[in-house]
Design an enzyme around this catalytic site. Sequence first.
Site, short mmCIF file in Angstrom:
data_model
loop_
_atom_site.label_atom_id
_atom_site.label_comp_id
_atom_site.label_asym_id
_atom_site.label_seq_id
_atom_site.Cartn_x
_atom_site.Cartn_y
_atom_site.Cartn_z
N SER A 9 0.81 -1.22 0.00
CA SER A 9 0.00 0.00 0.00
C SER A 9 0.84 1.27 0.00
O SER A 9 0.30 2.37 0.11
CB SER A 9 -0.91 0.01 1.23
OG SER A 9 -0.16 -0.04 2.43
N ASN B 172 -2.12 -2.06 13.42
CA ASN B 172 -3.57 -1.84 13.41
C ASN B 172 -3.94 -0.50 14.04
O ASN B 172 -4.65 0.32 13.44
CB ASN B 172 -4.28 -2.97 14.14
CG ASN B 172 -4.16 -4.30 13.42
OD1 ASN B 172 -3.60 -4.38 12.33
ND2 ASN B 172 -4.70 -5.35 14.02
N HIS C 234 -40.24 22.22 -13.67
CA HIS C 234 -40.30 21.26 -14.79
C HIS C 234 -39.47 21.75 -15.98
O HIS C 234 -39.73 21.37 -17.12
CB HIS C 234 -41.74 21.00 -15.23
CG HIS C 234 -42.64 20.56 -14.13
ND1 HIS C 234 -42.71 19.26 -13.68
CD2 HIS C 234 -43.50 21.27 -13.34
CE1 HIS C 234 -43.58 19.17 -12.69
NE2 HIS C 234 -44.07 20.39 -12.46
N SER D 29 -14.23 23.10 -29.05
CA SER D 29 -14.46 21.89 -29.82
C SER D 29 -13.36 21.72 -30.85
O SER D 29 -12.89 22.69 -31.44
CB SER D 29 -15.83 21.97 -30.52
OG SER D 29 -15.96 20.96 -31.50
N LYS E 30 -17.69 27.00 -30.72
CA LYS E 30 -18.33 26.48 -29.51
C LYS E 30 -17.55 26.83 -28.25
O LYS E 30 -16.33 26.86 -28.25
CB LYS E 30 -18.48 24.96 -29.59
CG LYS E 30 -19.53 24.46 -30.57
CD LYS E 30 -19.82 23.00 -30.34
CE LYS E 30 -20.46 22.77 -29.00
NZ LYS E 30 -20.63 21.34 -28.69
N GLU F 55 -19.31 20.30 -16.28
CA GLU F 55 -19.72 18.95 -16.65
C GLU F 55 -18.92 17.90 -15.89
O GLU F 55 -19.44 16.85 -15.50
CB GLU F 55 -19.58 18.76 -18.16
CG GLU F 55 -20.61 19.55 -18.96
CD GLU F 55 -20.39 19.45 -20.46
OE1 GLU F 55 -19.42 18.77 -20.88
OE2 GLU F 55 -21.18 20.04 -21.21
N TYR G 128 -9.68 -5.83 13.06
CA TYR G 128 -9.05 -5.49 11.79
C TYR G 128 -9.05 -6.67 10.83
O TYR G 128 -8.73 -7.80 11.20
CB TYR G 128 -7.60 -5.01 11.99
CG TYR G 128 -6.98 -4.57 10.68
CD1 TYR G 128 -7.27 -3.33 10.15
CD2 TYR G 128 -6.15 -5.44 9.96
CE1 TYR G 128 -6.74 -2.92 8.93
CE2 TYR G 128 -5.61 -5.04 8.75
CZ TYR G 128 -5.91 -3.78 8.24
OH TYR G 128 -5.39 -3.40 7.03
#
Length: 386
Positions: free
Chosen positions: A33, A123, A169, A290, A296, A303, A330
């Site tokens: 890790s 741990n 809506h 774009s 554009k 986004e 653990y």
Amino acid sequence: MFSSDNEPAIRYQLWGGCFEEGPSAVLRRLNDSLPIDSRLYREDIQGSRCWAQELHRSGYLAMKDNEEIQQGLNKVEKDIEVELSAKGKLSDPEEDIHSVVERRLHDHIGDAALRLHTGRSRNDQSATDTRLWMLQGLPRLKDILLEDILVLLNRAESEIDIIAPGYTHLQRAQPILWSHFLLSHAWFLRDDVLRLDEQTSRLSRSPLGSGALAGCALAIDRSRLGKSLDFADITPNSMFGVGCRDHIVEFLNWASLCGIHLSRLAEDLIIYSSQEFGIVKFSDQFSTGSSLMPQKRNPDGLELVRGAAGLFLGDSFSFSCTLKGLPSTYNKDLQSDKELLFRSYDRLLDCLKIIGGSVSTMESYIEILGKCQKSAKFLGPRHASN
């Protein structure tokens, strides 16, 4: 365990007393890790300093050994800081940051380093490091959240006279103050700040001294140890201390809800920036173009924020699934906690910055929004004459 200058490097590990062979290559790939938990090196060294000091205070570590350990840990911290700054990663052969710190400490001070792990388990060490990291990291998220709220407040105040169409809506419904729209999202973020604050009391409990599961066999003072690490309290049960990851679940759940709030704001602004709505325009800093259509202006930043909300939900759900079937204390399954924690934290930090930057630099089309006396035009041409 250690190698001399003339021998090939052998990795140092904190386990393996009854093992005659090392783990296979495929197990090491899944088990090691260090690329993830190297991020905890400061917290691991902080915990080690306080652990050595507590061993000394309790009579289990000589003053000379404690002084050597403290000085050696300072050198280890500086070495790791320099290496991470230069290379972005550690090249040590050890499996985790705990082993790296102790091996490097041994390189600096010799066998006195072996006494540092007296009475301590990886741990409780790992559980402590993660809590310390979160206590340092969560205030940064809070600060950026407050900055985003201030951006919305300032924008609302400066554009308080602007009337805009309000939607239900996604159809034009009633005229509203543009500031009212902005502040509606500020209130969502304000609740996120409060929820983040509420996590701190449960998070700020030290598990150090819990051992592997049954506590420390040495007569150390866990309360004093916890205070030296700036924890508000200690975990009341050693099995709970090493097995609890509720604070990770709580954070991931919180991040997913905060991500939803950011996504909803992003969605509103993405719609409002389209030519069909024409209410706002984003700055070049938070827009892209774009490859085919140079005219554009795409709201890619927002986004990406909107897309990130689904990733926050995925991380939150996946870790809860990992926890649900685990037996007490653990289990190695819990090693995935830090990967998900760091990933969600980093992504949320970027999302908050994009939201703040997009809102603070966007342009409101006054000729489209209009002033209060022109509000009737937003009800549509059929009603404008009524």
